[in-house]
Scaffold this motif. Structure first.
Motif, short mmCIF file in Angstrom:
data_model
loop_
_atom_site.label_atom_id
_atom_site.label_comp_id
_atom_site.label_asym_id
_atom_site.label_seq_id
_atom_site.Cartn_x
_atom_site.Cartn_y
_atom_site.Cartn_z
N ARG A 97 0.83 -1.21 0.00
CA ARG A 97 0.00 0.00 0.00
C ARG A 97 0.86 1.25 0.00
O ARG A 97 1.82 1.36 0.75
CB ARG A 97 -0.91 0.00 1.22
CG ARG A 97 -1.91 1.13 1.20
CD ARG A 97 -3.03 0.85 2.18
NE ARG A 97 -4.19 1.63 1.87
CZ ARG A 97 -4.51 2.76 2.50
NH1 ARG A 97 -3.75 3.21 3.48
NH2 ARG A 97 -5.57 3.44 2.15
N LEU A 98 0.47 2.18 -0.83
CA LEU A 98 1.06 3.51 -0.88
C LEU A 98 -0.04 4.47 -0.49
O LEU A 98 -1.13 4.45 -1.07
CB LEU A 98 1.53 3.81 -2.31
CG LEU A 98 1.97 5.22 -2.65
CD1 LEU A 98 3.26 5.55 -1.91
CD2 LEU A 98 2.18 5.36 -4.15
N ALA A 99 0.20 5.30 0.52
CA ALA A 99 -0.82 6.26 0.96
C ALA A 99 -0.15 7.61 1.20
O ALA A 99 0.86 7.68 1.92
CB ALA A 99 -1.51 5.78 2.23
N LEU A 100 -0.69 8.64 0.58
CA LEU A 100 -0.10 9.96 0.67
C LEU A 100 -1.17 11.02 0.91
O LEU A 100 -2.28 10.92 0.38
CB LEU A 100 0.63 10.31 -0.63
CG LEU A 100 1.76 9.39 -1.05
CD1 LEU A 100 2.11 9.62 -2.50
CD2 LEU A 100 2.96 9.60 -0.15
N ARG A 101 -0.81 12.02 1.66
CA ARG A 101 -1.61 13.24 1.80
C ARG A 101 -0.73 14.33 1.23
O ARG A 101 0.35 14.60 1.75
CB ARG A 101 -1.93 13.48 3.27
CG ARG A 101 -2.82 14.68 3.50
CD ARG A 101 -3.14 14.79 4.99
NE ARG A 101 -3.78 16.03 5.29
CZ ARG A 101 -5.08 16.20 5.38
NH1 ARG A 101 -5.89 15.18 5.21
NH2 ARG A 101 -5.58 17.38 5.65
N LEU A 102 -1.20 14.97 0.15
CA LEU A 102 -0.37 15.88 -0.62
C LEU A 102 -0.97 17.27 -0.71
O LEU A 102 -2.19 17.43 -0.68
CB LEU A 102 -0.22 15.33 -2.05
CG LEU A 102 0.42 13.96 -2.18
CD1 LEU A 102 0.16 13.40 -3.56
CD2 LEU A 102 1.90 14.05 -1.89
N PRO A 103 -0.11 18.28 -0.88
CA PRO A 103 -0.64 19.61 -1.16
C PRO A 103 -1.28 19.61 -2.55
O PRO A 103 -0.80 18.93 -3.46
CB PRO A 103 0.58 20.53 -1.11
CG PRO A 103 1.75 19.64 -1.22
CD PRO A 103 1.35 18.27 -0.78
N ARG A 104 -2.35 20.34 -2.72
CA ARG A 104 -3.03 20.42 -4.03
C ARG A 104 -2.22 21.36 -4.92
O ARG A 104 -2.52 22.52 -5.09
CB ARG A 104 -4.46 20.92 -3.87
CG ARG A 104 -5.27 20.79 -5.17
CD ARG A 104 -6.69 21.28 -5.01
NE ARG A 104 -6.77 22.69 -4.71
CZ ARG A 104 -6.81 23.67 -5.61
NH1 ARG A 104 -6.75 23.39 -6.89
NH2 ARG A 104 -6.89 24.92 -5.22
N ASP A 105 -1.17 20.79 -5.47
CA ASP A 105 -0.23 21.53 -6.30
C ASP A 105 0.18 20.64 -7.47
O ASP A 105 0.39 19.43 -7.28
CB ASP A 105 0.99 21.92 -5.46
CG ASP A 105 1.96 22.78 -6.22
OD1 ASP A 105 2.82 22.21 -6.92
OD2 ASP A 105 1.87 24.02 -6.12
N GLU B 196 -3.41 0.43 -3.50
CA GLU B 196 -3.24 -0.81 -2.74
C GLU B 196 -3.24 -1.99 -3.69
O GLU B 196 -4.19 -2.15 -4.47
CB GLU B 196 -4.34 -0.95 -1.71
CG GLU B 196 -4.18 -2.20 -0.85
CD GLU B 196 -5.17 -2.27 0.28
OE1 GLU B 196 -5.01 -1.48 1.24
OE2 GLU B 196 -6.10 -3.08 0.19
N LEU B 197 -2.19 -2.78 -3.63
CA LEU B 197 -2.10 -3.99 -4.43
C LEU B 197 -2.38 -5.18 -3.53
O LEU B 197 -1.76 -5.32 -2.47
CB LEU B 197 -0.69 -4.14 -5.03
CG LEU B 197 -0.38 -3.27 -6.24
CD1 LEU B 197 -0.21 -1.84 -5.83
CD2 LEU B 197 0.82 -3.80 -6.95
N ARG B 198 -3.35 -5.97 -3.95
CA ARG B 198 -3.72 -7.19 -3.21
C ARG B 198 -3.76 -8.33 -4.21
O ARG B 198 -4.69 -8.43 -4.99
CB ARG B 198 -5.09 -7.06 -2.56
CG ARG B 198 -5.10 -6.20 -1.35
CD ARG B 198 -6.44 -6.37 -0.64
NE ARG B 198 -6.40 -5.67 0.61
CZ ARG B 198 -6.02 -6.21 1.76
NH1 ARG B 198 -5.68 -7.48 1.81
NH2 ARG B 198 -5.98 -5.49 2.86
N ASP B 199 -2.77 -9.16 -4.19
CA ASP B 199 -2.70 -10.37 -5.01
C ASP B 199 -3.02 -10.12 -6.48
O ASP B 199 -2.13 -10.00 -7.28
CB ASP B 199 -3.61 -11.47 -4.45
CG ASP B 199 -3.15 -11.91 -3.07
OD1 ASP B 199 -1.94 -11.97 -2.85
OD2 ASP B 199 -4.02 -12.15 -2.21
N SER B 200 -4.30 -10.02 -6.83
CA SER B 200 -4.68 -10.00 -8.24
C SER B 200 -5.20 -8.66 -8.74
O SER B 200 -5.57 -8.55 -9.90
CB SER B 200 -5.75 -11.06 -8.48
OG SER B 200 -6.91 -10.76 -7.72
#
Length: 143
Positions: A6-14, A68-72
């Protein structure tokens, strides 16, 4: 054996955040061995979704992205809490491909196996796209 990444990010709206998140997803997919064409599809979906937030969400300084990558399969989610009018995006009729707004959704819908759009409570829009992962023949995985 089950795989979850899983990759999770909170980013500035830029606008500068879009290439950053695109690169991070591409690296994750490549490292895991996802087929190049599948990686390209997922990166394009994420790019379009993030670009929509940067361009259309107003009254918000941040947005959230997850992959999020889950198996398939891979689930990409992009959400903002802005006040852009979600009606064109939530309409049951897809805007024409050459309309001023909505072309990115055509791209996302053509590449994803499932696409969900929902208004966020308090304002904003959330997009969720699901794509079945494809692996090179020598890396095929069983579910």
């Amino acid at each position: 054996m089950s795989m979850v990444c899983r990759l999770a990010l909170r980013l500035p709206r830029d606008a500068s955040t879009v290439p950053l998140v695109r690169h991070m997803l591409a690296q994750m997919l490549s490292t895991l061995g996802v087929a190049d064409d599948c990686c390209d599809d997922l990166v394009l979906i994420l790019t379009e979704a993030c670009g929509n937030v940067v361009q259309h969400a107003s009254d918000t300084d941040v947005y959230e992205v997850s992959a999020e990558l889950r198996d398939s399969h891979c689930v990409i989610a992009v959400a903002d809490t802005g006040t852009a009018d979600p009606i064109p995006f939530l309409s049951p009729s897809i805007p024409p491909p050459l309309a001023d707004r909505g072309r990115g959704l055509h791209i996302i819908r053509s590449l994803a196996d499932e696409v969900e759009l929902a208004a966020v409570e308090g304002g904003g829009l959330a997009l969720r796209a699901v794509v079945a992962l494809r692996w090179p023949p020598n890396l095929s995985r069983s579910n």
